[in-house]
Design an enzyme around this catalytic site. Structure first.
Site, PDB file in Angstrom:
ATOM      1  N   ALA B 327      36.465  35.561  28.569  1.00 48.05           N
ATOM      2  CA  ALA B 327      37.298  34.359  28.665  1.00 48.05           C
ATOM      3  C   ALA B 327      36.491  33.167  29.161  1.00 48.05           C
ATOM      4  O   ALA B 327      35.740  33.268  30.124  1.00 48.05           O
ATOM      5  CB  ALA B 327      38.453  34.635  29.621  1.00 48.05           C
ATOM      6  N   ASP B 329      37.572  30.091  30.738  1.00 45.35           N
ATOM      7  CA  ASP B 329      38.852  29.588  31.232  1.00 45.35           C
ATOM      8  C   ASP B 329      38.959  28.072  31.208  1.00 45.35           C
ATOM      9  O   ASP B 329      40.064  27.534  31.190  1.00 45.35           O
ATOM     10  CB  ASP B 329      39.131  30.148  32.636  1.00 45.35           C
ATOM     11  CG  ASP B 329      39.336  31.651  32.576  1.00 45.35           C
ATOM     12  OD1 ASP B 329      40.424  32.084  32.194  1.00 45.35           O
ATOM     13  OD2 ASP B 329      38.378  32.394  32.863  1.00 45.35           O
ATOM     14  N   GLY B 331      37.183  25.993  28.780  1.00 41.06           N
ATOM     15  CA  GLY B 331      37.157  25.532  27.399  1.00 41.06           C
ATOM     16  C   GLY B 331      38.235  26.141  26.523  1.00 41.06           C
ATOM     17  O   GLY B 331      38.728  25.493  25.597  1.00 41.06           O
ATOM     18  N   GLY B 334      41.850  25.571  29.451  1.00 39.63           N
ATOM     19  CA  GLY B 334      42.087  24.325  30.179  1.00 39.63           C
ATOM     20  C   GLY B 334      42.433  24.580  31.627  1.00 39.63           C
ATOM     21  O   GLY B 334      43.523  25.056  31.955  1.00 39.63           O
ATOM     22  N   GLY B 336      43.008  22.393  33.811  1.00 35.73           N
ATOM     23  CA  GLY B 336      44.108  21.509  34.187  1.00 35.73           C
ATOM     24  C   GLY B 336      45.450  22.103  33.803  1.00 35.73           C
ATOM     25  O   GLY B 336      46.386  22.149  34.612  1.00 35.73           O
ATOM     26  N   ALA B 410      44.888  32.107  35.500  1.00 34.69           N
ATOM     27  CA  ALA B 410      44.435  32.377  34.147  1.00 34.69           C
ATOM     28  C   ALA B 410      44.895  33.790  33.805  1.00 34.69           C
ATOM     29  O   ALA B 410      44.162  34.752  34.010  1.00 34.69           O
ATOM     30  CB  ALA B 410      42.922  32.250  34.070  1.00 34.69           C
ATOM     31  N   TYR B 413      43.971  36.528  36.456  1.00 36.91           N
ATOM     32  CA  TYR B 413      43.109  36.040  37.531  1.00 36.91           C
ATOM     33  C   TYR B 413      43.620  34.740  38.130  1.00 36.91           C
ATOM     34  O   TYR B 413      44.268  33.959  37.465  1.00 36.91           O
ATOM     35  CB  TYR B 413      41.702  35.772  36.965  1.00 36.91           C
ATOM     36  CG  TYR B 413      40.637  36.673  37.556  1.00 36.91           C
ATOM     37  CD1 TYR B 413      40.164  36.456  38.843  1.00 36.91           C
ATOM     38  CD2 TYR B 413      40.106  37.742  36.839  1.00 36.91           C
ATOM     39  CE1 TYR B 413      39.191  37.279  39.391  1.00 36.91           C
ATOM     40  CE2 TYR B 413      39.132  38.569  37.381  1.00 36.91           C
ATOM     41  CZ  TYR B 413      38.677  38.329  38.659  1.00 36.91           C
ATOM     42  OH  TYR B 413      37.724  39.144  39.201  1.00 36.91           O
ATOM     43  N   GLU B 414      43.294  34.489  39.410  1.00 40.44           N
ATOM     44  CA  GLU B 414      43.450  33.151  39.983  1.00 40.44           C
ATOM     45  C   GLU B 414      42.088  32.675  40.493  1.00 40.44           C
ATOM     46  O   GLU B 414      41.291  33.459  41.005  1.00 40.44           O
ATOM     47  CB  GLU B 414      44.382  32.971  41.170  1.00 40.44           C
ATOM     48  CG  GLU B 414      45.557  33.789  41.463  1.00 40.44           C
ATOM     49  CD  GLU B 414      46.546  34.052  40.376  1.00 40.44           C
ATOM     50  OE1 GLU B 414      46.456  35.172  39.868  1.00 40.44           O
ATOM     51  OE2 GLU B 414      47.414  33.243  40.061  1.00 40.44           O
ATOM     52  N   ASP B 473      26.894  14.562  37.332  1.00 36.42           N
ATOM     53  CA  ASP B 473      26.259  13.362  36.794  1.00 36.42           C
ATOM     54  C   ASP B 473      25.821  12.567  38.015  1.00 36.42           C
ATOM     55  O   ASP B 473      26.617  11.869  38.625  1.00 36.42           O
ATOM     56  CB  ASP B 473      27.287  12.604  35.942  1.00 36.42           C
ATOM     57  CG  ASP B 473      26.744  11.287  35.415  1.00 36.42           C
ATOM     58  OD1 ASP B 473      25.599  10.917  35.749  1.00 36.42           O
ATOM     59  OD2 ASP B 473      27.476  10.623  34.663  1.00 36.42           O
ATOM     60  N   HIS B 635      30.850  41.231  39.192  1.00 32.98           N
ATOM     61  CA  HIS B 635      31.909  41.956  39.890  1.00 32.98           C
ATOM     62  C   HIS B 635      32.021  43.390  39.367  1.00 32.98           C
ATOM     63  O   HIS B 635      32.433  43.608  38.232  1.00 32.98           O
ATOM     64  CB  HIS B 635      33.232  41.190  39.692  1.00 32.98           C
ATOM     65  CG  HIS B 635      34.350  41.690  40.536  1.00 32.98           C
ATOM     66  ND1 HIS B 635      35.604  41.147  40.502  1.00 32.98           N
ATOM     67  CD2 HIS B 635      34.412  42.688  41.450  1.00 32.98           C
ATOM     68  CE1 HIS B 635      36.393  41.799  41.347  1.00 32.98           C
ATOM     69  NE2 HIS B 635      35.689  42.737  41.924  1.00 32.98           N
TER      70      HIS B 635
END
Lengths: 696, 696
Positions: B327, B329, B331, B334, B336, B410, B413-414, B473, B635
């Site tokens: 995964a 997560d 791309g 998202g 957000g 996700a 998972y968190e 950046d 993991h």
């Protein structure tokens, strides 16, 4: 004139007239835990017995500390199968005015001196009283006064000396007990001397109280002028004032009190049990650590004993006299002796329980360091969280730390040691490094690079490392443990082959380390290496793997000093990330029992080191083992580290790994079970009704 | 039947009738900061403009997000040398029922569609609405019902599907927009499904809403029975109850309020200034970070923009169908979009300021995630401390953190993302991993090793990695920066030679990385490698070194997937610890703008990745550069990670290095200046008097 030794900042010294004789120690009334540090009664009582035994020789007490019971005796007592061990003290004494050293064991229960063992070619720890000699002697020495006059200094009260262990000094042997004094200047009483290092150092005989050498470093035959520019950190010097954006207070309170309980020095917290000890050399010693397994409804042993048993700070400038700077702050000075008295609000926030430390003076008096050990809890953020994305139901719990800490001042440097336990069964030792850089003056023809950084004009702060040794005597679910190395490696089969068609296969390669020599190993970044301390006799029912605790340590820089160098020999413990040896009573200190002036030779009859223990190459398989875990950092000073360094943390961790059947965090009530009603209610009821109900 | 797309837990959706048209957006009244996320007015206004432009084609809005101004335009505006940039939105749209994708730029200030660019052979992010389809379709699919019946399941409401991006699926190309559904069972509505994984998965076409395949994994021709044993974590299931040792509350309060200030989304705290943005893909975006240099009395730029731009979680079992689990997560889903609505006391403690996140629905409505971003302060222990051992005078200050955080779910998972600033000028990104392990059922003939751990009977939790990409950046004291690699190495001269007689010499070897290919580098443990982002035009007056910030990242496991593997190609960004390329507008995502179904091919015309950028091999010397810093962990699941994982932290840090002239911690008032009077008073006055007074 002999100085009165009784003035040591931070020590509360109990005069002899307050002391009891050993015969008046009534252990039927006063019944300490066998691992409790010696009391303010036991220290002078020990001294008295030794003085009487030594008479007519006069002795100086280098240390008087608890002689911990032998492991099998203590284990028998603890399991109620044996008697309470006799209460014993261990002392290192120096015949006054000489370098003759003896180790003494005193049985306080009897009471009598049980052992008196002269030891040769060794030098014991430099105490604060010993270190105190250098500045006093140096200021009065005519050669030093002359050296200062060469720099234009006439007022010797402005000259200061930081006393250090000698490191290496070929001009003298074990007939002299040595220190070096690094010279500094102050413009005013609170001026930061590390902004004004002087270009000479002194060599001092501690016992004979004599300045042996004044070593002036000449550059092209010239003296180096004092860097006089001031760089201060105390408020009265901050002319620009502080930044106007005021940080508003954060208050941390525990209105219902703390969650841990102390019974003497035995602590219980969130299922953990442990004993908190303290001694002049290691400082905090945590023993008998167990955790209550709520699922199995029993206490399960974790560690027999945990402490920081050594550290070394080798400096990286090959130029004289800097080659002599590689301080062993545990072995050469004593982490316990250098411990700060802690202050609420400055060192620790919240509801604090303090324990005092008890050490001894050279005269054999007890000296108390008030608030030497801080015990407190901290919120530790999320322990776990999960949201079911289908209905927004959330569960989370907050983690908490129990922290047992001490802060030491080692001349210029400060170290905070934070032994930390969390609700998932993890033990973490975090060290915070702060205080002052060791600095040196630069001649106009010199530049700091490559061995250091010019942190202020003409001030060179040299590259150095800090390598700590954490001794873990594990007892993972029982006394006999083994070590297995874990390496993350890709599957052997190539991409496109049947066994690894898509090329994504990887696994944890397990390598049992069966002997002490096999277990002398380094960290490997490429495989995210870790080590499991396993109990081979106890299998986790689900994973079918032995129960274990994993050593996680990726902050372990290799020793930069080259093989064959003085540091490589003296700090042999720092050559490897991990050493594992079978347990032996009183085998504790990997750089030797006597680190001052040690040369790291093999098989010193009175000063064995970890490489000697490992050379025995004994089995470490399914037996009582001890692990020495090295960690630390390499420090290339920055201007930001001057004039006082922002605290830099470094840590090592031992984490349950197939030890519990399930996440032990689940034994803690969750913070709150909050169904996300706010946002749920925001949805159109008609579309939610069908979706979020699962009919069963 | 099309589902109503408006029910998404955690989203508050603004209906179209609440929306304004673009022409009614009055920027003379509503004047957002150019980096503010799109408002709940701007999103539907954008959608309206696009719908009108596309007519008669019908489009689904994959994303509607801020089109950040080009860097030079924004820089001109910021420095008051240029006009306020027009307000623009960026959308990715999918022609309804097809896989035709277009990128659209809308100028909201004009208002009009400025660009409409069809893009081929790409698949945009799977939104929560997209993911929602799988479970609904699968439960109704006759082949799925049949597959469940084969396991004895007749009640389909007890079957659940976690929707995942497809990873790799050779059976279909870009003509299908794909997901995979991983099947689970629940005994009751709140039962933990990860204890009951089923032995089949489905492949779904998202746009055509069609189950394409039901892939049953047979072992020796047999189905694998459902592991029915329950393993739960919600309070109603904790039969044994919680441990009786109650943790007493720790209250953290700020009675005078917080120390930071918000003006819109611009934050100031302890000299720092920054802008907090948010979008559907990266979640939190921190821009325009500067720090006030109290010594020089000016703001100094640090970072132009910081965000987590990608992550990958490759699983290590080479057996089908697990090869499809890797995964991305950020791309693929998202960060957000998956953001939690946060709750005081559960996710954060203390005085919290929350910001909402604004995303869009497929229909083009605005959806608000309440309390998506948490901003708060924490005490951070010692900032610095020093005790003068001569007189016991102590100075210390306490450090503090400013934390800007979000937590995402996700599927199983968190992840908590904690962007943290401290008073010594350090920026640290800490990620906490928690939530649920991805599990799979085991056939009676199988064992979990070596590709996983049997975390409960017949439940295999497979090895996996989490590799994050932090995009920095930088703007270290100005727009043009360079990269220098630092390696700690022993002096070259041998022990005994004049240049390194005692063998202790070591230094920091500096290697300038001058092109993008030179800067494609890995961490090196043996040299404690770090990288300095320097401003070659600004020298630190004391150190004579360029001012810099150091990237400190030793938690960066190598990618375990082999060269040539699917993961190695798709997650090329994870091959190196660091990449550095010159800045280009809208070049953000190192695994490509379109990660779903990507194959990682070189030079995809609409989907370039970091390896394409690096292949250009442009100069990164004294120019506007961007760094991609990879970090994470490998993991190997433990039984302790089940049924819910204790949070595991991993972090990366950027630290001032010869950036300031002195420790910036000195601009903060010390906690307290406490002279150790208690212990001083304990000493004999006569002996102290002479010793502790320095006459000047």
């Amino acid at each position: 004139m002999a100085v009165d030794s009784l003035s040591i900042p931070g020590y509360h010294i109990y005069r002899e007239d307050e002391a009891q004789s050993a015969s008046s120690l009534d252990y039927s009334q006063y019944n300490p835990h066998p691992l409790d540090q010696l009391s303010i009664q036991e220290i002078p009582a020990t001294a008295k017995l030794i003085r009487e035994f030594a008479w007519p020789k006069k002795v100086k007490f280098n240390c008087i500390t608890l002689r911990e019971p032998k492991k099998n005796e203590y284990a028998a007592f603890r399991s109620r199968k044996g008697p309470r061990p006799d209460r014993r003290a261990f002392a290192i004494v120096i015949e006054q005015g000489s370098c003759n050293v003896a180790e003494v064991v005193v049985n306080l229960s009897k009471p009598k001196v049980e052992e008196w063992k002269p030891v040769n070619d060794v030098m014991p720890t430099l105490t604060l009283e010993d270190l105190d000699i250098v500045e006093r002697l140096a200021r009065e020495d005519s050669r030093v006064i002359e050296a200062c006059r060469g720099l234009g200094i006439t007022d010797m009260s402005k000259v200061f000396f930081d006393a250090w262990a000698i490191g290496v000094e070929e001009r003298y042997g074990f007939d002299r007990r040595l220190q070096q004094g690094l010279a500094y200047y102050r413009n005013s009483s609170l001026d930061n001397q590390y902004a004004h290092p002087l270009d000479f150092s002194v060599v001092v005989d501690t016992e004979r109280e004599e300045i042996l050498n004044v070593d002036i470093r000449l550059v092209n035959g010239e003296r180096t002028p004092i860097p006089l520019e001031e760089h201060n950190y105390l408020p009265e010097f901050i002319q620009q004032g502080y930044r106007p954006d005021v940080l508003k207070p954060i208050n941390i309170t525990q209105p219902q009190g703390v969650s841990f309980r102390m019974r003497g020095n035995e602590l219980t917290w969130a299922g953990y049990k442990m004993h908190i000890g303290f001694n002049y050399r290691e400082g905090i010693v945590i023993s008998d650590v167990s955790i209550f397994d709520h699922q199995e409804q029993k206490d399960r042993a974790l560690f027999n004993r945990v402490s920081v048993v050594e550290m070394v700070v080798p400096y990286g400038s090959p130029e004289k006299p800097h080659h002599k700077k590689h301080a062993f702050d545990v072995g050469e000075y004593g982490t316990g002796l250098m411990t700060n008295s802690l202050k609420l609000g400055c060192d620790c926030k919240g509801a604090i329980h303090y324990l005092d430390g008890v050490v001894n003076t050279g005269k054999g008096e007890a000296a108390v360091i008030k608030n030497a050990i801080c015990i407190h809890e901290e919120d530790n953020g999320l322990l776990y969280k999960h949201t079911d994305f289908r209905d927004g139901s959330v569960i989370s719990a907050r983690d908490r730390k129990l922290i047992v800490s001490q802060i030491i001042t080692a001349a210029n440097y400060e170290y905070g040691f934070y032994h930390t336990f969390t609700l998932d069964g993890t033990y973490k030792l975090e060290v915070k490094l702060t205080g002052m850089l060791n600095t040196y003056c630069m001649h106009s023809t010199e530049q700091a690079a490559p061995w250091g950084t010019e942190v202020a004009p003409k001030l060179n702060a040299q590259n150095h490392q800090h390598i700590f040794s954490l001794r873990v005597d594990p007892e993972i679910d029982g006394p006999n443990n083994s070590i297995v190395q874990s390496d993350a490696v890709p599957a052997e089969d190539p991409v496109g082959s049947e066994g690894n068609f898509y090329g994504n296969g990887f696994y944890c390669k397990k390598t049992p380390l069966r002997t002490a020599q096999e277990a002398a190993v380094d960290y490997c970044h490429e495989t995210s290496r870790a080590w499991d301390i396993i109990n081979p006799s106890k299998l986790n029912e689900s994973s079918k793997k032995p129960v274990s605790y994993k050593i996680i340590n990726n902050s372990c820089p290799p020793l930069m000093a080259k093989p064959g160098s003085v540091v490589y020999k003296r700090a042999a413990f720092a050559r490897k990330t991990l050493w594992v040896v079978p347990y032996r009573d009183y085998e504790l200190f990997p750089a030797g029992d006597y680190v001052c002036q040690s040369d790291g030779r093999d098989n010193h009859p009175h000063n064995q080191t970890v490489t000697d223990w490992v050379a025995r190459n004994e089995s470490i398989d399914n037996t009582d083992i001890v692990c020495y875990v090295q960690f630390g950092l390499t420090h290339f000073p920055r201007t930001e580290d001057f004039p006082v360094m922002p605290a830099e943390p470094v840590s090592v961790m031992l984490r349950a790994s197939n030890f519990f059947k399930k996440n032990p965090g689940l034994w803690v009530a969750p913070s709150k079970l909050c169904v996300d009603t706010v946002s749920q209610n925001a949805f159109d009821a008609s579309c939610c009704a069908a979706k979020n109900q699962v009919k069963l």
